[in-house]
Write an enzyme that holds these catalytic residues in place. Sequence first.
Site, PDB file in Angstrom:
ATOM      1  CD  GLU A 165      43.968 -92.260  46.736  1.00 52.33           C
ATOM      2  OE1 GLU A 165      44.875 -92.681  47.496  1.00 52.33           O
ATOM      3  OE2 GLU A 165      43.102 -91.439  47.110  1.00 52.33           O
ATOM      4  CG  HIS A 183      42.455 -93.486  52.099  1.00 50.58           C
ATOM      5  ND1 HIS A 183      43.320 -92.427  52.271  1.00 50.58           N
ATOM      6  CD2 HIS A 183      42.048 -93.868  53.341  1.00 50.58           C
ATOM      7  CE1 HIS A 183      43.456 -92.192  53.574  1.00 50.58           C
ATOM      8  NE2 HIS A 183      42.689 -93.044  54.243  1.00 50.58           N
ATOM      9  CG  ASP A 208      39.845 -89.340  49.219  1.00 50.95           C
ATOM     10  OD1 ASP A 208      38.845 -89.903  49.716  1.00 50.95           O
ATOM     11  OD2 ASP A 208      41.016 -89.725  49.438  1.00 50.95           O
TER      12      ASP A 208
END
Length: 627
Positions: free
Chosen positions: A33, A172, A177
């Site tokens: 991220e 997310h 993920d």
Amino acid sequence: MLAVSTTAPAYQATFEELGTPLRDVTFVVVDLETTGTSAKEGGITEIGAVKVRGGEVLGEFQSLVNPGQPVPAFIARLTGITNAMVATAPDIALVLPSFLEFARGSVLVAHNAPFDVGFLKVMCARLDYEWPGFTVVDTVPLARRLVTRDEAPNHKLSTLANLFHASVSPDHRALADARATVDVLHALFERLAPMGITHLEDLATAADPVPPEVRRKRHLADDLPDAPGVYLFRGPGDEVLYVGTSVNIRKRVRSYFTAAEKRKRITEMVRIAERVTPVACATHLEAQVRELRLITEHAPRYNRRSKYPERQSWVRLTDEAYPRLSVVGAVVAGAAHIGPFGSRRTAQEAVHALHDALNLRQCTARIPLVSKQPGSPCALAGMGRCSAPCVATEAPDASYEQVAEAARSALTGDPAPVVRALSDRIATLAHQERYEEAGEVTRRLRAFVSGAHRAQRLGPLAGCAELVAARPSGIGDAPGKPGGWEIVVIKHGRLAATDVSAPRADPLPLVAALRTTAEHVEPPVPPAPAAHPEETHLLLAWLDSPGVRLVHVSDTWACPVRAAGAHADLTWASDRVRAEIGPAVADRGAADSIHAAHVGAADGADAGVTAAPEPENPQHVDTMTAC
């Protein structure tokens, strides 16, 4: 055949060559991220990774990261990672080493891998860490290859996770993920297995749009050697479909079954191929020569550059009372020739170039030395383009003998008078803005100079009964290990034997053995060599390569100092045309086209070279200058 053993040594494939089954590969599925899409400007806010092998989870890695910059509001809404969450998180300088150690020795997997791997590489460079060079698998192109639009509207991670009923829904956040990507990866592997993709090495081309019938032919490369040589694709009835050469036969043949091969005719060939025959060679030069000979022998329908020596054309100055130029298919002793030309049309353009410069007769009738009755001069004689020997009745035409001698000199020695005359004409035509005619004369000049240069290069080597040369192995295109010598025996322009001596071993016994066992070659009629002209050009290129030493030369090997090769770079002709027609016209390309004609006409300037005496040891011979 070449006088060298082609028996391949006992060969056992390595584990790397056999391939690694996917069940034995350790994968680290990673997800990042970040604060944005630019790796150079953004920062990482979270790293999540899952280590798996054989369907079993071996470990997980997760950490928030202080990006060193504010988290944009829309990123915070998308990921749920806020400034407050990363304010006390460790810096990337602390997290990255831990992740690299976690992933060491594994294969990285990511959904849209260029994004995640791009950030990791930038951070490594920023912190002066060497990138480990992971093998990377991207699940996006795999999904595009295996999941149709009927199954899923797109190939987003959330869509694929839903399609394959992943145990974790992506949200997310990095670890979630990564867990979802693990399930997607395993589902894709299940679809790859029926296609024969069961090894790690197969994943590199798994996303290629290769037809299934072509991909299934990959087994044809399984038993091929990792060695330089020639390979023959054979079809039904053992027909030779295609002949190629490579420094690594196995790797080159494998490439035919991937998307790297984009030629439609070759894909068609692979569809009907039933087996591949390898011919391992001692040297890359031998491989090139064998390829050419096999193409000439079999004329494979899928080789576009199949060569037929009988289709080569030469320009000959005939041996008669009043010589003329003739386009012929073979050379004869005692006559001046240039060539060979790839087509009769190109040979005819060279003839036109000589006719433009010299008043040679163009009629085909045989004219006696002295005619009893005067002939009728042709229109060319009235235009001053033929000295008309046909009208001589009382004594031989001495002026024509001078013209014939000038033509003979231009063919076998210095073509400067012809080049100069045609350059004058090109300059005149360019000054008159007759550019099409100037281009035609330029094309004729190019054909003449290139044909003369080829003949002057081939002739001396064709007349040499035996030439032995050596080059240190392991340099250039030589596949041998450094320390040995690549030995080549050439007879009348034909490769008669070649081999590579062992590193640090005395090469002279090998030289003696090759000379004794070399192929017997019948003397040709120079300038035609005893081999296909392209084979002789390959040998000349090898002799011109750095590090080549002459070991033995049986005859004088020399080229004229003032030869066609000296006109490879006639910048004076271009400069003169520019002066004649001025900068405004020169910009239209006339002068450049003339200069290009000269440069393209020959591939290098010749120098007068006298064959060196036979040395005692190839290591003590100065590097030769090829003829």
